[in-house]
Design a protein around this motif. Structure first.
Motif, short mmCIF file in Angstrom:
data_model
loop_
_atom_site.label_atom_id
_atom_site.label_comp_id
_atom_site.label_asym_id
_atom_site.label_seq_id
_atom_site.Cartn_x
_atom_site.Cartn_y
_atom_site.Cartn_z
N PRO A 45 22.65 9.45 -23.67
CA PRO A 45 23.59 8.47 -23.10
C PRO A 45 23.01 7.06 -23.07
CG PRO A 45 23.45 10.44 -21.72
CD PRO A 45 22.34 10.53 -22.73
N SER A 46 23.89 6.09 -23.13
CA SER A 46 23.45 4.69 -23.14
C SER A 46 22.68 4.33 -21.88
CB SER A 46 24.66 3.77 -23.30
OG SER A 46 25.34 4.01 -24.51
N LEU A 97 17.85 2.52 -18.74
CA LEU A 97 16.85 2.76 -17.71
C LEU A 97 15.46 2.91 -18.32
CD1 LEU A 97 18.83 5.28 -15.49
CD2 LEU A 97 18.33 2.89 -14.96
N TRP A 98 15.39 3.61 -19.45
CA TRP A 98 14.11 3.79 -20.14
C TRP A 98 13.53 2.45 -20.59
CZ3 TRP A 98 13.56 3.30 -25.70
CH2 TRP A 98 12.30 3.65 -26.18
N PHE A 138 13.88 -7.85 -26.96
CA PHE A 138 13.56 -6.49 -26.56
C PHE A 138 14.79 -5.60 -26.58
CE2 PHE A 138 13.12 -3.28 -23.14
CZ PHE A 138 12.17 -2.49 -23.77
N VAL A 139 15.92 -6.10 -26.11
CA VAL A 139 17.12 -5.27 -26.13
C VAL A 139 17.54 -4.98 -27.57
CG1 VAL A 139 18.99 -7.00 -26.18
CG2 VAL A 139 19.28 -4.90 -24.88
N THR A 174 27.22 -1.71 -23.94
CA THR A 174 27.39 -2.34 -22.63
C THR A 174 26.26 -2.01 -21.68
OG1 THR A 174 29.80 -2.21 -22.88
CG2 THR A 174 28.95 -2.63 -20.67
N LEU A 175 26.10 -0.73 -21.34
CA LEU A 175 25.20 -0.35 -20.26
C LEU A 175 23.74 -0.72 -20.54
CD1 LEU A 175 26.61 3.10 -19.09
CD2 LEU A 175 26.53 0.97 -17.80
#
Length: 337
Positions: free
Chosen positions: A144-145, A150-151, A190-191, A260-261
């Motif tokens: 899941p996104s 979170l990771w 980073f994203v 999104t998340l």
């Protein structure tokens, strides 16, 4: 008189259209099934078109009133102030840059890596390794996104700081790596890496399938002419799979644009009124994360319309990307046929 099949001559006499009753029954049954299947398929396609059209109409209808009240240029403005319904000033320049730049960087990472993995699995890996490895890569698509977000935000982000500092120290003279005084683990750069991991299964799976369909005669002909393994791949496998790789890249781009998340959890939004720059080491918001972060402001039609206008741009952007992918696929079909 009864024939060998047990059907009398009277029973098997042809109808006016030239078919025997049994043949006619079989033909009619077949035609009815074809009609039902064709009608169901057509209805499903029309329903999808209708849904997409209704979504587009809804977005346009909700966005137009807010756009009419907007005091800034919607396409070029960097401001986003919708607190006063009578003096709204908002634009998508920043959102468009963060969305496109993060997705493009993710593509630059994921596409070469995905193609390399696909070539290894189809051309180099032994059979006992190829299938488990392919399944392992495909499992990334099932994560899941929010787990990726979170990771990335809590575990991996801290390890990106040396990379960000290196890019700023040696390539800071390039606007894309200028010092933005932002935490490296919450930056666009980073994203982009996290997005690359998320879209890697798409690129790998589609590239793997198209490489596996390369005609054996093409590969054997290249080898018979004295080509090495890599030369065979370069002259036979890659040209055959090029349209498929392009399609995979476009589909993965559409996935990255709408994420999104993960983006919302990782990238830090810039403070209001802060100076905007092109640095990938800065923070920001994409279309999707902007809408998600500010869902609590949907307390009036004007404010809601401003965010729906941003969503409309994202809708058009992803629609265009997927349309280009479809065109490439259709051209490949025409070429192979």
């Amino acid at each position: 008189m009864t024939s060998i099949t047990g059907v009398s001559a009277a029973d098997s006499s042809p109808d006016p259209d030239g078919r025997t009753p049994l043949e006619g029954d079989r033909a009619n049954t077949g035609r009815l099934g074809d009609k039902l299947f064709g009608g169901a398929a057509t209805a499903a396609g029309l329903i999808i078109i209708l849904i997409v059209t209704l979504i587009g109409v809804f977005l346009i209808a909700q966005a137009i009133p807010a756009l009419m009240k907007n005091k800034d240029n919607f396409l070029t403005s960097q401001a986003w102030d919708v607190s006063n319904p009578d003096e709204m000033r908002f634009g998508i320049a920043r959102l468009l840059w963060v969305t496109v730049s993060s997705s493009v960087v993710a593509m630059l990472i994921a596409v070469p890596l995905g193609v390399a993995i696909a070539l290894f699995l189809t051309q180099y890996a032994p059979k006992w390794l190829a299938k488990p490895a392919a399944s392992l890569v495909d499992l990334l698509a099932a994560v899941p996104s929010i787990v990726y977000g979170l990771w990335g935000a809590n575990i991996v982000g801290q390890y990106f700081k040396p990379v960000g500092d290196f890019l700023n120290t040696y390539f800071g003279w390039i606007p894309l790596f200028a010092d933005a005084s932002n935490a490296r683990g919450s930056s666009i750069a980073f994203v982009s890496i996290v997005l690359a991991i998320m879209i890697l299964p798409i690129v790998t799976a589609l590239s793997r399938e198209v490489f596996a369909q390369t005609p054996a005669a093409h590969k054997e002909a290249a080898l018979a002419l004295g080509a090495t393994k890599w030369e065979m791949i370069r002259t036979a496998v890659l040209p055959f799979g090029k349209p498929g790789v392009i399609s995979a890249a476009m589909l993965a781009l559409g996935r990255a644009l709408g994420e999104t998340l993960a983006v919302m959890l990782i990238v830090s939004a810039l403070a209001g009124g802060s100076e905007w720059n092109l640095s990938l080491l800065a923070g920001g918001e994409t279309f999707a994360s902007k809408i998600a972060n500010n869902a609590g402001e949907f307390d009036s039609p004007s404010k809601t319309g401003a965010y729906i206008a941003a969503g409309l741009v994202l809708f058009i952007l992803t629609f265009v990307v997927n349309a280009i992918a479809r065109i490439v696929i259709e051209r490949r079909k025409a070429f192979t046929e």
